[in-house]
Design an enzyme around this catalytic site. Structure first.
Site, PDB file in Angstrom:
ATOM      1  N   LYS A  59      11.363  -4.195  -9.839  1.00 56.44           N
ATOM      2  CA  LYS A  59      10.684  -4.264 -11.144  1.00 56.44           C
ATOM      3  C   LYS A  59      10.903  -3.011 -11.990  1.00 56.44           C
ATOM      4  CE  LYS A  59       7.210  -2.622  -8.320  1.00 56.44           C
ATOM      5  NZ  LYS A  59       6.628  -2.984  -7.050  1.00 56.44           N
ATOM      6  N   GLY A  84      -1.850  -0.559   4.978  1.00 56.67           N
ATOM      7  CA  GLY A  84      -0.458  -0.591   4.514  1.00 56.67           C
ATOM      8  C   GLY A  84      -0.287  -1.192   3.133  1.00 56.67           C
ATOM      9  N   PHE A 139      17.560  -2.390   3.302  1.00 54.87           N
ATOM     10  CA  PHE A 139      17.195  -3.208   4.461  1.00 54.87           C
ATOM     11  C   PHE A 139      15.825  -2.807   4.979  1.00 54.87           C
ATOM     12  CE2 PHE A 139      18.762  -5.263   8.609  1.00 54.87           C
ATOM     13  CZ  PHE A 139      18.750  -6.531   8.042  1.00 54.87           C
ATOM     14  N   LYS A 191       5.845  -4.753 -14.242  1.00 49.09           N
ATOM     15  CA  LYS A 191       5.918  -6.215 -14.080  1.00 49.09           C
ATOM     16  C   LYS A 191       5.576  -6.901 -15.401  1.00 49.09           C
ATOM     17  CE  LYS A 191       4.589  -5.733  -9.216  1.00 49.09           C
ATOM     18  NZ  LYS A 191       3.405  -5.645  -8.324  1.00 49.09           N
ATOM     19  N   GLU A 218      12.841 -13.570  -9.847  1.00 49.66           N
ATOM     20  CA  GLU A 218      11.492 -14.055  -9.537  1.00 49.66           C
ATOM     21  C   GLU A 218      10.687 -13.012  -8.766  1.00 49.66           C
ATOM     22  OE1 GLU A 218      10.067 -17.479 -10.213  1.00 49.66           O
ATOM     23  OE2 GLU A 218       8.567 -15.914 -10.033  1.00 49.66           O
ATOM     24  N   THR A 265      11.544  -3.842   4.289  1.00 52.96           N
ATOM     25  CA  THR A 265      10.770  -5.060   4.526  1.00 52.96           C
ATOM     26  C   THR A 265      11.393  -6.282   3.865  1.00 52.96           C
ATOM     27  OG1 THR A 265       8.809  -3.665   4.538  1.00 52.96           O
ATOM     28  CG2 THR A 265       8.458  -6.028   4.335  1.00 52.96           C
ATOM     29  N   VAL A 293       8.178  -9.849 -10.103  1.00 45.55           N
ATOM     30  CA  VAL A 293       6.791  -9.987 -10.553  1.00 45.55           C
ATOM     31  C   VAL A 293       5.991 -10.845  -9.580  1.00 45.55           C
ATOM     32  CG1 VAL A 293       5.271 -10.745 -12.419  1.00 45.55           C
ATOM     33  CG2 VAL A 293       7.546  -9.856 -12.959  1.00 45.55           C
ATOM     34  N   ASP A 306       2.615   0.304 -11.822  1.00 44.19           N
ATOM     35  CA  ASP A 306       3.297  -0.804 -11.153  1.00 44.19           C
ATOM     36  C   ASP A 306       3.083  -2.108 -11.927  1.00 44.19           C
ATOM     37  OD1 ASP A 306       4.456  -2.112  -8.537  1.00 44.19           O
ATOM     38  OD2 ASP A 306       2.596  -3.174  -8.943  1.00 44.19           O
ATOM     39  N   ARG A 356      20.953   3.445   4.031  1.00 44.11           N
ATOM     40  CA  ARG A 356      21.220   4.882   3.978  1.00 44.11           C
ATOM     41  C   ARG A 356      21.891   5.365   5.246  1.00 44.11           C
ATOM     42  NH1 ARG A 356      15.820   7.190   1.284  1.00 44.11           N
ATOM     43  NH2 ARG A 356      16.073   6.167  -0.711  1.00 44.11           N
TER      44      ARG A 356
END
Lengths: 328, 328
Positions: free
Chosen positions: A104, A186, A11, A204, A128, A13, A131, A200, A45
């Site tokens: 991913k 951020g 839970f 993907k 969806e 973003t 990626v 990263d 958590r």
């Protein structure tokens, strides 16, 4: 009217984005799909930390509690890392739940297996959001693959590094200055390794490779070069020549039929489909046999873009079930 | 194995493209969809002119012959102008055939009505090819509309005028020089009115308006300004300022809820999603509430791009019928 019960795993973003969209679009989704969607459980958590007002009664830290929801049919997964996400989704599918994931790292490794398992159980896997965030590259590619062959994919799959390269070019910032600003905004984590190293984007890319070619290259054979190899001088020279560095993840089927992948800074000119993609945008260019090159561009991250494609996955899965009265 | 019988109306560039793709992809389509696709009839003006070898026995100039094919289930329509295309498709739908069309002039006017009729008959209408050739803007928008609202669409929907504006900017050609070259290359018709006036883009825009908003603006209220109003001097000045003219078709829902459309040359800067789209490419930028702005870019015309999205429409329609074992 039937109600579909769903759970959200994680839970942060994206998980919160799903919750908000499901609430904001409740009436419209019901009208379009003919069923109500109820978020029945949220796995976190710390269930004593109510991050969104009115959700305290939904929170649990026990996955057994989630699976025990009577009539559970959909699991939205928005946690990071391979485990326990993989185990969770496997269990959900075995229990004949549809699953929708944004993970991913997990899906690059287990995507094909989870999809095969889902097929045997008669449920669907939506991915969806694994990626390019809000950019519907998976659905676009699935659709064109009905008739076209995709022989090469080139993508800007990491918004953070694209932002940094854009600022280094436009503002003549150094790598360190660009990274500091990306962290301040951020975009980049405190430990930016996964973004700047290309790891990263690599994950993907492997998801895209599965879809386009039905297989991945051996991970060890894929060259993954980060943007930390680029200097401000490199970018200045490129600019002077009318070129731009993009951090490009690419995979193609070569003439021998092998699947070959690479993630690396690439110098591109104005005619290249990824040349104009600036800031945190993501883009994927697909080279196909009939259509030619198709490019989809949009926001590669963020609460609402990513969460909205996950709710779209849900709507597509449920839509497949309903309302098709075609008889042949 | 079941066989699906289809007819092609019109055997020009696009119609022939459909025929070629169906043959080239016969085995793959069969494997994916579980049914064979047979082109059983081709409607042409002159059935004595065999344009593609081996098709003589399929040609007819009688639409009654087409509709009389036993078990006809799909009609691909690739003719121009409103009539007789509209009457043909209406009859096909009434006979419970799925229809797939590339005809924007007809569909801008009758699309909603044909789709409503198809719904009552339990069949589907594929119209991806009516807008932006091989660029899957219809499917992309349908998909994001499951969850997102689209509030504005801006598109380069005519490859001919985009080619002309590109050359006028890059090569400092006059309007007449650019038009002559577009005609020499086969991009523009001998009578280029529909392209350069914006009428072609306008029709496509109306199809997008139907999809995004469920309605069109009053046609008389839509300002349609062609590129023939632009001079080489205009383009030079824009270039000097780092800007570019694009021939943009746009439609949006304004704050009063009204649908407002326009087709006109638009001066855009580097931050605009249509700024980088050069040559004969088409692109559509969709502004949405959750995702932000999504852009799809690709070849806006041509035998194979356009025909391939029509065969994809077929595959999608047939796919909806088959293989969804999900039970809820």
């Amino acid at each position: 009217m039937a109600t579909i019960k769903a759970a959200i795993l994680g839970f942060g973003t994206v998980g919160q984005g799903i919750y908000h969209i499901v609430n904001e679009k409740r009436a419209e989704l019901k009208a379009k799909l003919g069923v109500e969607l109820e978020i029945a459980k949220i796995l976190v958590r710390n269930p004593n930390n109510e991050r969104v007002e009115g959700t305290a009664h939904l929170l649990t830290d026990s996955y057994e509690d989630v699976l025990a929801v009577e009539g559970l049919q959909v699991v939205f997964e928005a946690i990071v890392n391979e485990e326990p996400a993989y185990t969770y989704l496997k269990k959900a599918i075995e229990q004949r739940c549809h699953v929708v994931t944004a993970n991913k790292v997990m899906f690059a490794k287990h995507g094909m297996e989870l999809q095969a398992l889902a097929k045997t159980k008669g449920v669907h896997v939506g991915y969806e959001a694994t990626v390019a965030g809000g950019v519907p590259v998976i659905k676009t590619m699935k659709n064109i693959l009905l008739v076209n062959d995709v022989h090469r994919i080139q993508g800007i799959l990491n918004g953070t590094t694209n932002y940094m390269l854009t600022k280094m070019r436009q503002e003549n910032w150094t790598y360190d200055e660009a990274l500091a600003e990306a962290q301040r905004l951020g975009y980049a984590e405190a430990d930016p390794f996964n973004d700047v190293s290309g790891q990263d984007a690599f994950k993907k890319l492997m998801v895209l490779s599965d879809l386009a070619f039905g297989e991945q290259p051996n991970w060890d054979d894929v060259e993954v070069i980060g943007i930390d190899t680029l200097t401000a001088t490199d970018l200045e020279q490129a600019k002077a020549n009318g070129l731009r560095y993009r951090h490009v993840a690419e995979v193609e089927q070569n003439e021998q039929g092998d699947i070959v992948g690479k993630v690396a800074p690439l110098l591109v000119g104005p005619e290249h489909p990824l040349y104009p993609i600036d800031d945190v945008f993501n883009a994927v260019a697909m080279e196909t046999n009939y259509i030619g090159t198709l490019t989809v561009t949009g926001p590669g991250a963020g609460m609402y873009p990513t969460a909205s494609v996950m709710v779209e996955d849900y709507a597509e899965i449920i839509g497949k079930r309903a309302g098709f009265t075609v008889s042949i």
